[in-house]
Design a protein around this motif. Sequence first.
Motif, PDB file in Angstrom:
ATOM      1  N   ALA A 141     -28.757 -18.066 -23.331  1.00 25.92           N
ATOM      2  CA  ALA A 141     -29.668 -17.664 -24.410  1.00 25.92           C
ATOM      3  C   ALA A 141     -31.122 -18.029 -24.086  1.00 25.92           C
ATOM      4  N   ASP A 142     -31.378 -18.408 -22.818  1.00 20.72           N
ATOM      5  CA  ASP A 142     -32.718 -18.799 -22.366  1.00 20.72           C
ATOM      6  C   ASP A 142     -33.259 -20.027 -23.089  1.00 20.72           C
ATOM      7  N   ASP A 143     -32.349 -20.880 -23.546  1.00 20.44           N
ATOM      8  CA  ASP A 143     -32.740 -22.134 -24.184  1.00 20.44           C
ATOM      9  C   ASP A 143     -32.635 -23.247 -23.141  1.00 20.44           C
ATOM     10  N   GLN A 144     -33.660 -23.339 -22.280  1.00 19.31           N
ATOM     11  CA  GLN A 144     -33.607 -24.318 -21.195  1.00 19.31           C
ATOM     12  C   GLN A 144     -33.576 -25.745 -21.724  1.00 19.31           C
ATOM     13  N   ALA A 145     -34.339 -26.002 -22.804  1.00 24.91           N
ATOM     14  CA  ALA A 145     -34.356 -27.354 -23.370  1.00 24.91           C
ATOM     15  C   ALA A 145     -32.978 -27.722 -23.914  1.00 24.91           C
ATOM     16  N   GLY A 204     -19.158 -25.361 -22.388  1.00 21.06           N
ATOM     17  CA  GLY A 204     -19.434 -24.174 -23.192  1.00 21.06           C
ATOM     18  C   GLY A 204     -20.787 -24.241 -23.861  1.00 21.06           C
ATOM     19  N   GLY A 205     -21.164 -25.424 -24.360  1.00 19.50           N
ATOM     20  CA  GLY A 205     -22.478 -25.576 -24.984  1.00 19.50           C
ATOM     21  C   GLY A 205     -23.605 -25.375 -23.998  1.00 19.50           C
ATOM     22  N   PHE A 206     -23.453 -25.927 -22.793  1.00 16.75           N
ATOM     23  CA  PHE A 206     -24.460 -25.730 -21.750  1.00 16.75           C
ATOM     24  C   PHE A 206     -24.578 -24.255 -21.384  1.00 16.75           C
ATOM     25  N   LEU A 246     -30.631 -28.414 -21.011  1.00 16.87           N
ATOM     26  CA  LEU A 246     -30.915 -29.685 -20.341  1.00 16.87           C
ATOM     27  C   LEU A 246     -30.301 -30.864 -21.093  1.00 16.87           C
ATOM     28  N   LYS A 247     -30.149 -30.739 -22.407  1.00 18.19           N
ATOM     29  CA  LYS A 247     -29.559 -31.824 -23.203  1.00 18.19           C
ATOM     30  C   LYS A 247     -28.122 -32.123 -22.785  1.00 18.19           C
ATOM     31  N   HIS A 248     -27.474 -31.177 -22.131  1.00 19.03           N
ATOM     32  CA  HIS A 248     -26.080 -31.363 -21.735  1.00 19.03           C
ATOM     33  C   HIS A 248     -25.945 -32.126 -20.420  1.00 19.03           C
ATOM     34  N   PHE A 249     -27.073 -32.513 -19.814  1.00 19.06           N
ATOM     35  CA  PHE A 249     -27.045 -33.299 -18.585  1.00 19.06           C
ATOM     36  C   PHE A 249     -27.249 -34.773 -18.908  1.00 19.06           C
ATOM     37  N   SER A 250     -26.701 -35.619 -18.050  1.00 20.67           N
ATOM     38  CA  SER A 250     -26.865 -37.054 -18.215  1.00 20.67           C
ATOM     39  C   SER A 250     -28.338 -37.428 -18.038  1.00 20.67           C
ATOM     40  N   ALA A 251     -28.707 -38.593 -18.565  1.00 23.62           N
ATOM     41  CA  ALA A 251     -30.103 -39.033 -18.493  1.00 23.62           C
ATOM     42  C   ALA A 251     -30.573 -39.140 -17.041  1.00 23.62           C
ATOM     43  N   LEU A 252     -29.700 -39.581 -16.144  1.00 26.97           N
ATOM     44  CA  LEU A 252     -30.087 -39.726 -14.740  1.00 26.97           C
ATOM     45  C   LEU A 252     -30.248 -38.381 -14.042  1.00 26.97           C
ATOM     46  N   SER A 253     -29.532 -37.356 -14.505  1.00 25.62           N
ATOM     47  CA  SER A 253     -29.567 -36.049 -13.842  1.00 25.62           C
ATOM     48  C   SER A 253     -30.635 -35.117 -14.397  1.00 25.62           C
ATOM     49  N   TYR A 311     -32.653 -31.574 -12.686  1.00 21.99           N
ATOM     50  CA  TYR A 311     -32.334 -30.214 -13.119  1.00 21.99           C
ATOM     51  C   TYR A 311     -33.408 -29.605 -14.021  1.00 21.99           C
ATOM     52  N   MET A 312     -34.391 -30.383 -14.421  1.00 18.44           N
ATOM     53  CA  MET A 312     -35.443 -29.859 -15.297  1.00 18.44           C
ATOM     54  C   MET A 312     -36.157 -28.679 -14.657  1.00 18.44           C
ATOM     55  N   GLY A 313     -36.525 -28.816 -13.392  1.00 15.89           N
ATOM     56  CA  GLY A 313     -37.215 -27.725 -12.714  1.00 15.89           C
ATOM     57  C   GLY A 313     -36.303 -26.557 -12.421  1.00 15.89           C
ATOM     58  N   ILE A 314     -35.056 -26.845 -12.060  1.00 15.18           N
ATOM     59  CA  ILE A 314     -34.115 -25.778 -11.709  1.00 15.18           C
ATOM     60  C   ILE A 314     -33.869 -24.857 -12.888  1.00 15.18           C
ATOM     61  N   LEU A 315     -33.690 -25.443 -14.077  1.00 14.59           N
ATOM     62  CA  LEU A 315     -33.397 -24.622 -15.253  1.00 14.59           C
ATOM     63  C   LEU A 315     -34.608 -23.840 -15.725  1.00 14.59           C
ATOM     64  N   GLY A 316     -35.780 -24.241 -15.306  1.00 14.27           N
ATOM     65  CA  GLY A 316     -36.978 -23.574 -15.796  1.00 14.27           C
ATOM     66  C   GLY A 316     -37.561 -22.541 -14.865  1.00 14.27           C
TER      67      GLY A 316
END
Length: 302
Positions: free
Chosen positions: A221-225, A213-215, A228-235, A239-244
């Motif tokens: 809300a267009d809060d990509q940053a 739900g948080g993700f 991204l916090k809801h993804f694991s450090a390895l992932s 997903y950084m580029g995909i979300l942006g």
Amino acid sequence: MLRIVLVALIGALFSVPGRCASLLEDAHYSVRQGDWNGDGKIDLLVEPKINWMMLALDDDLYIPIPLPPKSPPFILQSSEGQYSLRIVTDQADLRSSVWSASNYTVYYADLLGNGLGAMILQSSSGSVPSFSVGAGVNDRRPFLIQQLTPSALGFDIGQPGVTLNLSDENSDGRSDLSVLHDGVVSQVLLANQDGTFSIGAQSIIATMRAVWGGFSRALLADDQAGALKHFSALSQPAYMGILGDVTATEMKLQLQAVQSINPISIEDGYIVAVLLSDRGGQTYLHQITMVHDSDGWKIDRL
């Protein structure tokens, strides 16, 4: 002619729209602290804000008259490390010089499911305790539900960067406790029947749904940053580029169509779940995975 006009000079007469209306929330409590009983421990003065009735004698003459608070002031008083709640009946207690400003955050909810509401007083320091307080069904007065210690919860909610969210995650009528680190849910404690929380009340399923739900809210809300916090450090790098980029638009459409998320496999530190969505009258199933890293459950793969 004598006219009476009601205005709120300090505080407010009505609860905040969209939040859990209750006796305690309507009182708009604030917290001060000090060593009330001289035992070297912090005590808390929790007092309602004042509402006023303005008595209009004529067009330019008004007399302020204080209104009784929706709920009374009280003191959380320490005794050998344990706390008890005492209703304040002497106004001198409120004016005592021992009280000073505190850094407590007040959250309102319905921990007992009785419709009268409750609140959590969250300390901003691990050395000072946090508490939950409810309103009695019979006398409608505040009472202490629980001292929210690390030994009771399994973690310290007074740590820096910790915020709380209170909502009914399992549809039992009681508000449950979501603990967030840096804005991301790390775990959810389900409220027991008596409104308390305990280590055994942790719910992986509720935590999984809260993380999803948080993700979803962040991305919509267009809060990509924030998303991204809801993804694991390895992932996160993947997903950084995909979300942006523009792909996120398609992902938003998919998120809006999601009706439920349910686990199909829960193992030590690993969850496989399925998203059920409806797009254009067609039902779709999509598998995701979550992992438990250093600061809680995170999305690993969409």
